[in-house]
Design a protein around this motif. Structure first.
Motif, PDB file in Angstrom:
ATOM      1  N   TRP A  48      -3.184   5.713   0.905  1.00 36.16           N
ATOM      2  CA  TRP A  48      -2.507   4.546   0.909  1.00 36.16           C
ATOM      3  C   TRP A  48      -0.850   4.953   1.224  1.00 36.16           C
ATOM      4  O   TRP A  48      -0.378   3.944   1.972  1.00 36.16           O
ATOM      5  CB  TRP A  48      -2.640   3.722  -0.127  1.00 36.16           C
ATOM      6  CG  TRP A  48      -4.114   3.493  -0.513  1.00 36.16           C
ATOM      7  CD1 TRP A  48      -4.665   3.471  -2.103  1.00 36.16           C
ATOM      8  CD2 TRP A  48      -5.233   3.226   0.152  1.00 36.16           C
ATOM      9  NE1 TRP A  48      -5.717   3.058  -2.180  1.00 36.16           N
ATOM     10  CE2 TRP A  48      -6.281   3.170  -0.811  1.00 36.16           C
ATOM     11  CE3 TRP A  48      -5.463   2.864   1.263  1.00 36.16           C
ATOM     12  CZ2 TRP A  48      -7.616   2.578  -0.124  1.00 36.16           C
ATOM     13  CZ3 TRP A  48      -6.832   2.614   1.780  1.00 36.16           C
ATOM     14  CH2 TRP A  48      -7.895   2.382   0.857  1.00 36.16           C
ATOM     15  N   SER A  74       0.856  -1.301  -0.108  1.00 34.40           N
ATOM     16  CA  SER A  74       0.033  -0.139   0.005  1.00 34.40           C
ATOM     17  C   SER A  74       0.701   1.439   0.043  1.00 34.40           C
ATOM     18  O   SER A  74       0.459   2.256  -0.806  1.00 34.40           O
ATOM     19  CB  SER A  74      -0.846   0.197   1.196  1.00 34.40           C
ATOM     20  OG  SER A  74      -1.620  -1.042   1.338  1.00 34.40           O
ATOM     21  N   HIS A  81      -1.515  -5.139  -1.938  1.00 33.97           N
ATOM     22  CA  HIS A  81      -2.586  -3.990  -2.037  1.00 33.97           C
ATOM     23  C   HIS A  81      -3.667  -4.189  -3.212  1.00 33.97           C
ATOM     24  O   HIS A  81      -4.752  -4.222  -2.852  1.00 33.97           O
ATOM     25  CB  HIS A  81      -1.699  -2.664  -2.343  1.00 33.97           C
ATOM     26  CG  HIS A  81      -2.715  -1.643  -2.354  1.00 33.97           C
ATOM     27  ND1 HIS A  81      -3.060  -0.718  -1.331  1.00 33.97           N
ATOM     28  CD2 HIS A  81      -3.487  -0.968  -3.513  1.00 33.97           C
ATOM     29  CE1 HIS A  81      -3.910   0.330  -1.500  1.00 33.97           C
ATOM     30  NE2 HIS A  81      -4.096   0.243  -2.731  1.00 33.97           N
TER      31      HIS A  81
END
Ligand code: B12
Ligand code: SF4
Length: 456
Positions: free
Chosen positions: A384, A83, A109
């Motif tokens: 993120w 992420s 992710h």
């Protein structure tokens, strides 16, 4: 086709005040140089699963998220995502596609957010890539239109039949640690866990002989490599763990791994670990007291149940000559500002050779993330890049976000000060010497006389 495997390594943190403390990765202060350049094991597995007839090359993106120019010579580029670096990965993917290079993206992710990734990649892969990858390569070779591949539509990955990762592709890049997996998954279910929970597979241990085979493959390309097991929780099965250590010992390698605290209950295992080259175990203690851990592990409340024995457990492990890197999460719902003093006191008293402190981080796809979104507690949804484990992006329950940040700075300065580090390490060596003396057999007067006259 020429296929590129593009890893984004390095470490990430954004909080300027934390960076100003000079610690981009608290707790890894002494490890950061070594781990910042670990190779991507996931991509090396993909390489090993690539159908014959294609040319493969491994690349590392620059620390600032820029891709090397040679990657543009590829027909297809595989990118692995965490992420924290996913926006950098998307930017690279966009540039590659503009230049006519096909892009496949997988990893933790995009496994959770495939639709987001589909805007940037030709092929998005969810789940373990091992068995789905050949289908992706075939699709790219045929020039198929963009689509999402789901590992669940392919045969499940059998941990008993994993190929040797293609360590040979790493060339002479200056890695001083290499990752090898002994197992995949973990039997526990921590609500914040971003590895096991996302790939959604059960705990699977590999045949010991396969692990040894992989380490020998590393040794074929590097003299005296330091091995980092890229496991979630290595010593779940103690009998298997002992067998692993017995087979590791003759290789003469030094190694590090992540495991849960239960290793402390098995002195024979600890001795075998030490004798086989174990230098450090990282244990997710998360909180020095059990109260804040209530319900955090949802399968059997493992962490809350074992927390009362943490101090003892650390001492038992360290007394066998294995250093412990105790990892704490700051800002759990049960934490108040008192937690910072408590972690400092625990680290000094245990004494922990190494300590890692991180802030509670809601990685997408975790139960924690779902709960914090439901409760309206995520400060900047979709950021993120803040999923670094060091940047606060939620409203804690027992303090404010600013108190959490400031507590992190306060603790960072104290835990990693020269004085505290020296105290913790000196404590480790003192305990180690004491344990060694205690384990030496005491000679009685009769033994001594017998020993003195034995050669007469
Ligand atoms: C080794 C490791 C690192 C290495 C990574 C080296 C590298 N280039 O890969 C280093 C030390 C650099 C690192 C850094 C960071 N890490 Co790290 N790291 C790990 C660790 C311990 C093991 C990862 C691993 O090797 N797994 C084994 C391989 C085989 O699995 P895999 O990578 O998931 O790959 C499989 C699938 O995902 C898929 N797949 C993966 N990529 C692709 C690509 C394609 C095209 C396809 C088809 C499939 C596919 O197929 C693979 C085989 O089945 C994990 C914890 C864990 N136990 O998983 C944390 C972990 C991945 N790290 C984490 C974090 C947060 C970080 C940092 C942000 C920390 C920081 N503040 O800097 C940075 C980010 C680095 C970056 N540049 O993005 C989190 C990530 C959570 C998330 N959702 O993002 C984890 C899960 C730890 C945690 N506490 O939660 N890390
Ligand atoms: S013990 Fe560690 S690896 Fe296992 S679920 Fe909890 S955080 Fe994840």
């Amino acid at each position: 086709m020429k296929i590129g495997l593009l890893a984004l390594s390095g470490i990430r943190a954004h909080d300027p005040d934390l960076l100003a403390l000079g610690l981009t990765l608290p707790g890894f202060v002494h490890r950061s140089q070594a781990i910042a350049s670990l190779p991507s094991l996931g991509l090396l597995y993909l390489a090993a699963n690539t159908p014959a007839g294609h040319e493969l090359e491994y690349f590392e993106a620059e620390a600032d998220g820029k891709e090397p120019t040679e990657v543009y010579r590829c027909d297809l580029v595989a990118i692995s995502t965490f992420s924290a670096q996913v926006f950098e990965a998307y930017a690279i993917a966009d540039r590659l596609r503009q230049a006519g290079v096909k892009v496949a993206m997988g990893g933790l992710h995009v496994t959770v957010l495939p639709d987001e990734a589909a805007a940037h990649a030709d092929y998005v892969i969810t789940g373990e890539g091992d068995h789905v990858w050949p289908a992706v390569v075939d699709a790219a070779a045929r020039g198929d239109t963009p689509r999402v591949f789901n590992a669940g539509d392919h045969a499940a990955v059998n941990a008993g039949r994993l190929p040797v990762p293609r360590f040979d592709l790493l060339g002479d890049r200056p890695y001083n640690r290499f990752t090898v997996q002994t197992s995949r998954g973990c039997p526990w279910r921590c609500d914040f866990c971003a590895s096991t929970v996302m790939l959604g597979r059960p705990y699977r241990k590999r045949p010991v002989s396969d692990v040894i085979r992989d380490i020998e493959a590393v040794m074929a390309v590097r003299d005296h490599p330091f091995i980092e097991f890229a496991d979630d929780n290595t010593f779940v099965d103690k009998t298997w763990g002992k067998e692993l250590c017995r087979r590791l010992a003759p290789l003469g390698v030094h190694w590090f791994t992540e495991t849960d605290v239960s290793v402390a209950n098995d002195p024979e295992l600890l001795d075998l670990m030490r004798a086989s080259g174990c230098r450090q175990v990282l244990i997710g203690l998360e909180s020095p007291a059990g109260g804040a851990l209530e319900g955090v592990e949802s399968r059997s409340n493992f962490k809350a149940r074992t927390a009362a024995g943490y101090m003892d457990a650390v001492r038992r492990i360290q007394s066998r000559g294995i250093t412990v890197n105790g990892s704490f999460i700051l800002g759990l719902d049960g934490h108040t500002p008192a937690i910072f003093e408590q972690v400092l006191a625990f680290a000094r008293e245990a004494p922990l050779y190494d300590v890692q402190i991180t802030v509670l981080t809601a990685f997408p796809g975790t139960p924690l993330y779902t709960r914090l979104v439901r409760e309206g507690r995520v400060l900047e949804p979709g950021r993120w890049d803040l999923c670094t484990l060091f940047d606060v992006n939620y409203e804690p329950r027992g303090m404010t976000a600013q108190q959490l940040r400031e507590g992190m700075y306060w603790l960072t300065e104290r835990l990693y000060s020269d004085e505290c580090t020296e105290l913790r390490r000196r404590g480790f060596f003192t305990e180690r010497r004491r344990a060694r003396r205690a384990s030496r057999p005491r000679l009685t007067a009769i033994d001594t006389v017998e020993a003195m006259t034995a050669n007469v």
